[in-house]
Write an enzyme that holds these catalytic residues in place. Structure first.
Site, short mmCIF file in Angstrom:
data_model
loop_
_atom_site.label_atom_id
_atom_site.label_comp_id
_atom_site.label_asym_id
_atom_site.label_seq_id
_atom_site.Cartn_x
_atom_site.Cartn_y
_atom_site.Cartn_z
N ARG A 55 0.86 -1.20 0.00
CA ARG A 55 0.00 0.00 0.00
C ARG A 55 0.89 1.24 0.00
NH1 ARG A 55 -1.51 1.82 4.65
NH2 ARG A 55 -2.17 -0.18 5.54
N TYR A 108 -16.92 17.07 -15.12
CA TYR A 108 -17.14 15.63 -15.20
C TYR A 108 -18.17 15.25 -14.13
CZ TYR A 108 -16.36 10.66 -14.67
OH TYR A 108 -16.55 9.31 -14.58
N ASP A 180 -7.61 19.09 -14.38
CA ASP A 180 -7.89 17.69 -14.73
C ASP A 180 -7.53 17.55 -16.21
OD1 ASP A 180 -9.07 15.36 -15.72
OD2 ASP A 180 -10.75 15.44 -14.31
N LYS A 205 -8.66 6.61 -19.10
CA LYS A 205 -9.03 7.10 -20.43
C LYS A 205 -7.84 6.99 -21.38
CE LYS A 205 -12.74 7.85 -18.04
NZ LYS A 205 -12.99 9.11 -17.37
C1 LIG Z 1 -13.39 9.49 -16.11
C2 LIG Z 1 -13.04 10.83 -15.61
C3 LIG Z 1 -12.78 11.05 -14.25
C4 LIG Z 1 -12.94 9.94 -13.22
O1 LIG Z 1 -12.02 8.92 -13.43
P1 LIG Z 1 -12.29 7.36 -13.04
O2 LIG Z 1 -11.02 6.71 -13.47
O3 LIG Z 1 -13.49 6.93 -13.80
O4 LIG Z 1 -12.51 7.32 -11.58
C5 LIG Z 1 -12.41 12.32 -13.85
N1 LIG Z 1 -12.29 13.34 -14.74
C6 LIG Z 1 -12.54 13.17 -16.05
C7 LIG Z 1 -12.40 14.32 -16.98
C8 LIG Z 1 -12.92 11.92 -16.53
O5 LIG Z 1 -13.19 11.77 -17.83
#
Ligand SMILES: *Cc1c(COP(=O)(O)O)cnc(C)c1O
Length: 385
Positions: A55, A108, A180, A205
């Protein structure tokens, strides 16, 4: 635990080599999946490689973190079990009860939900603001504002935030600026270079890129912030397992070539949509008429692989297109090699219904994959009728 171990090479070189030297004991060219929870010690406290419990630290995760830091041009990166775990870690580090956040008015959905449903219970308030509106951002800042949080391009409307401008605004007001960078990836835009304090990712993503793993990351060059992120990473424990870290690292190796192909294909799809009579609006930062075009050109290498559009036939037409494509798979998420289509109003952004963040009902979002562009064009043409 993530000083970039490779001198700053080009992006594609770092993607393949940063944090990924051949294994010193076996010569393994690829970083092994260190599937272990604990590490043998040579006498009490005699750690062989600095690891004591997975961890706290795991060599596969360290390799991923070093690579992520190098790609974002940051000094430190921390990998998490999901993008939401990364987001949660940053928010809990920056905010305490009574504090205030500025977030995108088309954030998001999961980020909005976490702030609106969880952090609000702890007395942390937020103001949704259009990320492209610098004056509205300035007006929303209060003495207790602890962070300006943006996505750019935003999801699903692909609005553009001026990263350098917002970084300066945040500095002037003594507040943190978080980007982000999930939609753009560091290949297309480098928020830390433009003055952001923290970059957050859903590596689920484009970074992982193959729709086969959930993950998140936080990158910063600020020593103290990184120490706090590390404390929560270990203390709350939302860490990725070694196989997830390895899959993400494997995906990163091809990020540069994948992103160029995503962009090539998106540009072809945009041309189709622009000329199609059923389409009333096309959202793509590469278009001169896109309100964020000028800023996008300034801060992005290319406009990305996400395309949104609206249909003359309203919600029924939007739902029909989503159910008719064959290559574009109807699914949430984005950024994988395969093309996806979705209806934000009923899928990814359903939780925003009735709020200030509600999305248009006739909106369709595409995550354009890296298949042959001609096949994607044919599929979408057929579905549009
Ligand atoms: C998918 C996404 C998230 C969250 O990520 P997870 O891996 O699904 O927890 C946060 N910000 C954006 C812009 C996203 O597309």
């Amino acid at each position: 635990m993530s000083q970039p171990s490779v001198a700053r090479h080009g992006f594609a070189t770092n993607a393949i080599h940063a944090g990924q030297e051949p294994d010193p004991t076996t010569g393994s060219v690829i970083v092994p999946i260190h599937a272990t929870s604990t590490y043998a010690q040579d006498g009490v406290g005699g750690l062989r490689g600095g690891y004591e419990y997975s961890r706290t630290g795991n060599p596969t995760r360290t390799a991923l973190e070093e690579c992520l830091a190098a790609l974002e041009g940051g000094r430190h990166a921390r990998a998490f079990a999901s993008g939401m775990a990364a987001t949660d870690t940053v928010l809990r580090t920056l905010c305490k009860p009574g504090d205030h956040l500025i977030i995108p008015d088309d954030a998001y959905g999961g980020t909005f939900r976490l702030i609106d449903k969880v952090f609000s219970k702890w007395g942390i308030t937020h103001t949704p603001v259009a990320v492209s509106d610098l004056d509205a951002m300035r007006a929303a800042i209060r003495p207790e504002t602890k962070a300006i949080w943006v996505e750019t391009p935003t999801n699903p409307l692909l609005n553009i935030a001026d990263i350098a401008g917002l970084a300066q605004l945040a500095r002037e007001h003594g507040t943190r600026f978080v980007v982000d960078n999930t939609f753009a990836t560091p290949y297309l835009q480098a928020p830390l270079d433009l003055g952001a304090d923290i970059v957050v990712h859903s590596t689920t993503k484009y970074m992982g890129g193959h729709s086969d793993v959930i993950g998140g990351a936080v990158v910063t060059s600020d020593e103290e912030l990184d120490a706090e992120f590390g404390f929560l990473q270990n203390g709350a424990g939302a860490v990725p397992g070694p196989f997830d870290a390895w899959l993400t690292l494997r995906g990163l190796k091809t990020l540069a070539v994948r992103m160029d192909r995503h962009c090539d294909n998106a540009e072809r799809i945009v041309s189709l949509l622009l000329s199609h009579p059923a389409v009333t609006w096309v959202g793509y930062p590469g278009l001169a008429e896109h309100p964020g075009h000028e800023v996008a050109v300034k801060q992005m290498r290319r406009p990305g692989g996400m395309v949104s559009f609206r249909l003359a036939g309203g919600v029924e037409a939007a739902l029909a297109v989503c159910s008719k494509t064959r290559l574009f798979t109807l699914a949430e998420s984005l950024g994988g090699v395969e093309s996806l289509i979705e209806h934000p109003g009923k899928m990814t952004h359903a939780s925003t219904a009735g709020s200030q963040l509600e999305v248009p009902a006739d909106l369709v979002r595409l995550s354009v994959g890296i298949e042959d562009a001609d096949d994607l064009i044919a599929d979408l043409t057929e579905a549009l009728g």
